[in-house]
Scaffold this motif. Structure first.
Motif, short mmCIF file in Angstrom:
data_model
loop_
_atom_site.label_atom_id
_atom_site.label_comp_id
_atom_site.label_asym_id
_atom_site.label_seq_id
_atom_site.Cartn_x
_atom_site.Cartn_y
_atom_site.Cartn_z
N LEU A 1 0.83 -1.19 0.00
CA LEU A 1 0.00 0.00 0.00
C LEU A 1 0.87 1.25 0.00
CD1 LEU A 1 -2.65 -1.03 2.67
CD2 LEU A 1 -3.03 -0.81 0.21
N ILE A 2 0.44 2.23 -0.78
CA ILE A 2 1.05 3.55 -0.75
C ILE A 2 -0.10 4.54 -0.63
CG2 ILE A 2 2.38 5.29 -2.00
CD1 ILE A 2 3.84 3.04 -3.44
N ASP A 3 -0.10 5.29 0.45
CA ASP A 3 -1.14 6.28 0.70
C ASP A 3 -2.53 5.67 0.52
OD1 ASP A 3 0.79 8.17 1.29
OD2 ASP A 3 0.85 8.96 -0.74
N GLY A 4 -2.71 4.45 1.02
CA GLY A 4 -4.01 3.78 1.00
C GLY A 4 -4.37 3.09 -0.29
N ARG A 5 -3.49 3.12 -1.28
CA ARG A 5 -3.77 2.46 -2.58
C ARG A 5 -2.89 1.23 -2.74
NH1 ARG A 5 -5.97 6.04 -7.12
NH2 ARG A 5 -7.10 7.57 -5.91
N LEU A 6 -3.49 0.16 -3.22
CA LEU A 6 -2.78 -1.10 -3.40
C LEU A 6 -2.01 -1.11 -4.71
CD1 LEU A 6 -2.38 -3.93 -2.16
CD2 LEU A 6 -4.32 -4.69 -3.53
N ILE B 1 6.58 7.68 -14.94
CA ILE B 1 6.75 6.64 -13.92
C ILE B 1 5.43 6.50 -13.18
CG2 ILE B 1 8.00 5.96 -11.83
CD1 ILE B 1 10.34 7.73 -12.81
N ALA B 2 4.92 5.29 -13.11
CA ALA B 2 3.64 5.03 -12.44
C ALA B 2 3.82 4.98 -10.92
CB ALA B 2 3.06 3.70 -12.93
N ALA B 3 2.77 5.30 -10.20
CA ALA B 3 2.79 5.14 -8.74
C ALA B 3 3.10 3.69 -8.42
CB ALA B 3 1.43 5.53 -8.17
N GLY B 4 3.98 3.46 -7.47
CA GLY B 4 4.36 2.11 -7.07
C GLY B 4 5.48 1.51 -7.89
N GLU B 5 5.95 2.22 -8.91
CA GLU B 5 7.00 1.70 -9.78
C GLU B 5 8.39 1.92 -9.16
OE1 GLU B 5 8.61 2.31 -14.39
OE2 GLU B 5 6.66 3.13 -13.80
N TRP B 6 9.28 0.98 -9.41
CA TRP B 6 10.68 1.07 -8.98
C TRP B 6 11.34 2.23 -9.72
CZ3 TRP B 6 14.88 -2.03 -11.76
CH2 TRP B 6 16.12 -1.91 -11.11
#
Length: 117
Positions: free
Chosen positions: A43-48, A86-91
């Motif tokens: 989770l990042i800021d409540g999003r999976l 770059i997408a959220a959650g991406e390395w």
């Protein structure tokens, strides 16, 4: 695939030792405190999110989507610029981040002899 955990994730799925650490509230990246395997959920800021690739300890993960040219902020300071979306959650690492302070080298430029001195 593992159960989700991550930064800013209260509740039953939260891990008491999250795999992602926010160093400064103004940062747009989180830092891995434990290895994340490809397919692991967090989770990042409540999003999976699910890791598309393995992410090593100490490496950065995008807190939210970044556009090409956006400054990447860690410790509240710019550490470089995104060289592509770059997408959220991406390395985030050398493949999608350019240093704004030193020449960026790759195996291709170093191997070709055009990578500098």
């Amino acid at each position: 695939m593992t159960k989700p955990d991550g930064a800013n994730s209260p509740g039953p799925d939260a891990n008491p030792s999250p795999r992602l650490l926010l160093l400064d509230e103004g940062d747009n990246v989180l830092v891995c405190t434990r290895p994340i395997a490809a397919g692991d959920q967090f989770l990042i800021d409540g999003r999976l999110h699910a890791a598309q690739v393995a992410i090593p300890v100490g490496h950065k993960v995008a807190r939210h989507a970044l556009a090409a040219g956006d400054k990447v902020l860690k410790y509240g300071a710019p550490v470089g610029s995104a060289n592509r979306p770059i997408a959220a959650g991406e390395w985030i690492h050398l493949h999608n981040l350019d240093s704004d302070y030193i020449p960026t080298h790759s195996r291709k430029t170093v191997g070709s002899g055009s990578g500098g001195p």
